[in-house]
Scaffold this motif. Structure first.
Motif, mmCIF file in Angstrom:
data_model
loop_
_atom_site.group_PDB
_atom_site.id
_atom_site.type_symbol
_atom_site.label_atom_id
_atom_site.label_comp_id
_atom_site.label_asym_id
_atom_site.label_seq_id
_atom_site.Cartn_x
_atom_site.Cartn_y
_atom_site.Cartn_z
ATOM 1 N N ASP A 31 0.231 -2.879 7.392
ATOM 2 C CA ASP A 31 0.542 -1.890 6.363
ATOM 3 C C ASP A 31 0.019 -2.329 5.006
ATOM 4 O O ASP A 31 -0.459 -1.518 4.214
ATOM 5 N N THR B 226 -3.669 -1.651 4.820
ATOM 6 C CA THR B 226 -3.884 -0.212 4.649
ATOM 7 C C THR B 226 -3.679 0.194 3.191
ATOM 8 O O THR B 226 -4.457 0.972 2.638
ATOM 9 N N LYS B 227 -2.640 -0.348 2.547
ATOM 10 C CA LYS B 227 -2.385 -0.046 1.131
ATOM 11 C C LYS B 227 -3.540 -0.529 0.262
ATOM 12 O O LYS B 227 -3.979 0.174 -0.653
ATOM 13 N N TRP C 138 -6.653 -1.003 1.175
ATOM 14 C CA TRP C 138 -7.830 -0.194 1.482
ATOM 15 C C TRP C 138 -7.795 1.129 0.721
ATOM 16 O O TRP C 138 -8.798 1.592 0.193
ATOM 17 N N LYS C 139 -6.623 1.744 0.645
ATOM 18 C CA LYS C 139 -6.499 3.023 -0.060
ATOM 19 C C LYS C 139 -6.743 2.867 -1.551
ATOM 20 O O LYS C 139 -7.139 3.803 -2.228
ATOM 21 N N GLY C 140 -6.494 1.664 -2.055
ATOM 22 C CA GLY C 140 -6.695 1.404 -3.470
ATOM 23 C C GLY C 140 -8.149 1.194 -3.850
ATOM 24 O O GLY C 140 -8.490 1.185 -5.027
ATOM 25 N N SER D 155 -12.189 2.080 -4.217
ATOM 26 C CA SER D 155 -12.995 3.283 -4.435
ATOM 27 C C SER D 155 -14.468 2.899 -4.367
ATOM 28 O O SER D 155 -14.836 1.749 -4.565
#
Length: 172
Positions: A2, A5-6, A8-10, A12
């Motif tokens: 998790d 994943t956090k 990775w979402k951050g 850009s």
């Protein structure tokens, strides 16, 4: 996981990494690709393999229909590569074998019996024009075998009078 994943979402993309590159069908090659796994511990000469295996569409169908194949006396498990799939997602645990069934009593030596006996080996391929009797001493059946499992050596057959007999399998 998790946490990853956090993170990775951050992230850009920079200007150089974007915009998206569209993979249009007209950009794809027209090659017909077969992937192979060589069941050997020895190092392989990849240049020799690449030079040996460059099939056309008709060859691909013929190659896959005539499994199993060997290279340098080792089993080669083949799969046709489908466009858009990842090579890492391919599994190489199924291949076709001709299975010889030895020891069937003469009066039961027919296609239905031989195919029924081979159902424990794997998925029986019901071929229309394939000969099943070879030399009169055994039957041949084409079977899709899961090679990640031990090969089935044979089966016990039982008769109405409670007699039993062993039939053995040999793999071509």
């Amino acid at each position: 996981m998790d946490e990853l994943t956090k993170q990775w979402k951050g992230l850009s993309l920079s200007q150089r990494e974007g915009p998206k590159f569209r993979m249009r069908p007209d950009l794809a090659t027209t090659e017909y690709i077969i992937t192979a796994k060589f069941l050997t511990k020895r190092a392989l000469n990849m240049d020799a393999i690449a030079a040996t295996f460059q099939p056309f569409k008709a060859d691909v169908d013929n190659i896959l229909a005539n499994e199993p194949w060997s290279y340098d006396k080792n089993l080669m498990v083949l799969q046709q590569y489908e466009a858009g799939s990842e090579v890492e997602d391919l599994t190489f645990n199924l291949t076709h074998f001709w299975v010889q069934v030895h020891g069937i009593p003469v009066r039961f030596m027919n296609k239905r019996v031989a195919e029924g006996l081979c159902e424990t080996v794997g998925q029986v391929c019901h071929l229309q024009n394939a000969p099943t009797v070879d030399g009169g001493s055994f039957m041949r059946v084409r079977v899709l075998v899961d090679i990640s499992q031990p090969l089935c050596r044979g089966r016990v057959i039982a008769f109405d009078d409670d007699m039993e007999q062993w039939v053995s399998f040999k793999y071509e």
